[in-house]
Design a protein around this motif. Structure first.
Motif, PDB file in Angstrom:
ATOM      1  N   GLU A   6       0.826  -1.204   0.000  1.00  0.00           N
ATOM      2  CA  GLU A   6       0.000   0.000   0.000  1.00  0.00           C
ATOM      3  C   GLU A   6       0.858   1.251   0.000  1.00  0.00           C
ATOM      4  OE1 GLU A   6      -3.138  -2.215   3.015  1.00  0.00           O
ATOM      5  OE2 GLU A   6      -1.280  -1.262   3.636  1.00  0.00           O
ATOM      6  N   SER A   7       0.309   2.318  -0.516  1.00  0.00           N
ATOM      7  CA  SER A   7       0.962   3.620  -0.468  1.00  0.00           C
ATOM      8  C   SER A   7      -0.084   4.709  -0.585  1.00  0.00           C
ATOM      9  CB  SER A   7       1.985   3.749  -1.604  1.00  0.00           C
ATOM     10  OG  SER A   7       1.344   3.651  -2.858  1.00  0.00           O
ATOM     11  N   GLY A   9      -1.000   7.108   1.963  1.00  0.00           N
ATOM     12  CA  GLY A   9      -1.566   7.704   3.166  1.00  0.00           C
ATOM     13  C   GLY A   9      -0.828   8.972   3.549  1.00  0.00           C
ATOM     14  N   LEU A  20      -5.092   6.481  -2.280  1.00  0.00           N
ATOM     15  CA  LEU A  20      -4.378   5.294  -1.824  1.00  0.00           C
ATOM     16  C   LEU A  20      -4.209   4.317  -2.980  1.00  0.00           C
ATOM     17  CD1 LEU A  20      -6.200   4.592   1.570  1.00  0.00           C
ATOM     18  CD2 LEU A  20      -4.293   6.150   1.099  1.00  0.00           C
ATOM     19  N   CYS A  22      -2.768   0.189  -3.904  1.00  0.00           N
ATOM     20  CA  CYS A  22      -2.427  -1.127  -3.358  1.00  0.00           C
ATOM     21  C   CYS A  22      -2.112  -2.060  -4.520  1.00  0.00           C
ATOM     22  CB  CYS A  22      -3.575  -1.666  -2.534  1.00  0.00           C
ATOM     23  SG  CYS A  22      -3.355  -3.383  -2.001  1.00  0.00           S
ATOM     24  N   TRP A  36     -10.831  -2.048   0.281  1.00  0.00           N
ATOM     25  CA  TRP A  36     -10.227  -1.349   1.417  1.00  0.00           C
ATOM     26  C   TRP A  36     -11.126  -1.430   2.648  1.00  0.00           C
ATOM     27  CZ3 TRP A  36      -5.421   0.836   0.956  1.00  0.00           C
ATOM     28  CH2 TRP A  36      -4.922   0.986  -0.346  1.00  0.00           C
ATOM     29  N   VAL A  90      -6.303   3.757  10.146  1.00  0.00           N
ATOM     30  CA  VAL A  90      -5.386   2.963   9.332  1.00  0.00           C
ATOM     31  C   VAL A  90      -6.207   2.265   8.261  1.00  0.00           C
ATOM     32  CG1 VAL A  90      -3.683   1.112   9.305  1.00  0.00           C
ATOM     33  CG2 VAL A  90      -3.850   2.634  11.291  1.00  0.00           C
ATOM     34  N   GLN A 104      -0.306  -4.171   4.950  1.00  0.00           N
ATOM     35  CA  GLN A 104       0.226  -3.802   6.263  1.00  0.00           C
ATOM     36  C   GLN A 104      -0.490  -2.597   6.844  1.00  0.00           C
ATOM     37  OE1 GLN A 104       1.591  -3.019   3.396  1.00  0.00           O
ATOM     38  NE2 GLN A 104       2.295  -0.903   3.517  1.00  0.00           N
ATOM     39  N   THR A 106      -1.971   1.614   5.952  1.00  0.00           N
ATOM     40  CA  THR A 106      -1.387   2.939   5.753  1.00  0.00           C
ATOM     41  C   THR A 106      -2.216   3.956   6.526  1.00  0.00           C
ATOM     42  OG1 THR A 106      -0.628   4.535   4.087  1.00  0.00           O
ATOM     43  CG2 THR A 106      -2.681   3.383   3.596  1.00  0.00           C
ATOM     44  N   GLN A 107      -1.543   4.835   7.229  1.00  0.00           N
ATOM     45  CA  GLN A 107      -2.221   5.790   8.115  1.00  0.00           C
ATOM     46  C   GLN A 107      -2.783   6.957   7.314  1.00  0.00           C
ATOM     47  OE1 GLN A 107      -2.694   5.713  11.628  1.00  0.00           O
ATOM     48  NE2 GLN A 107      -4.005   7.495  11.237  1.00  0.00           N
TER      49      GLN A 107
END
Length: 112
Positions: A6-7, A9, A20, A22, A36, A90, A104, A106-107
């Motif tokens: 993931e990326s 956040g 976001l 994934c 999600w 998250v 994992q 992403t915040q």
């Protein structure tokens, strides 16, 4: 075994936008459910949006969030507009193949 990366956040002010991404490590068919979930502090993980043919959104994000998929890249995106402080949490990507796999997380933090 499927890995999800993931990326996207981050911290944004209320009313702002985030996207976001994934990416899955294996081929994902369009019929495989992919989407999600999110988990706010002290709360249970909840569905945000999921696609496996048709797309389903949580009532709280309808009209503001858009889930899309690039099947050629085995990637799912979540475009989040008009963000609210209650969207903070998250965010976890997931996909269902032989079982459910999770990223994992992403915040996402939305300040008022």
């Amino acid at each position: 075994q499927v890995q999800l990366v993931e990326s996207g956040g981050g911290l944004v002010q209320a009313g702002g936008s985030l996207r976001l991404s994934c990416a899955a490590s294996v081929w994902i068919f369009s019929r495989n459910a992919m989407g999600w979930y999110r988990q706010a502090p002290g709360k249970q993980r909840e569905l945000v949006a999921i696609s496996g043919g048709s797309t389903v959104y949580a009532d709280s994000v309808k009209g503001r969030f858009t889930l899309s998929r690039d099947n050629a890249k085995n990637t799912v995106y979540l475009q989040m507009n008009s963000l609210k402080p209650e969207d903070t949490g998250v965010y976890f990507c997931m996909v269902v193949t032989d079982r459910t796999y999770w990223g994992q997380g992403t915040q996402v933090t939305v300040s008022s």
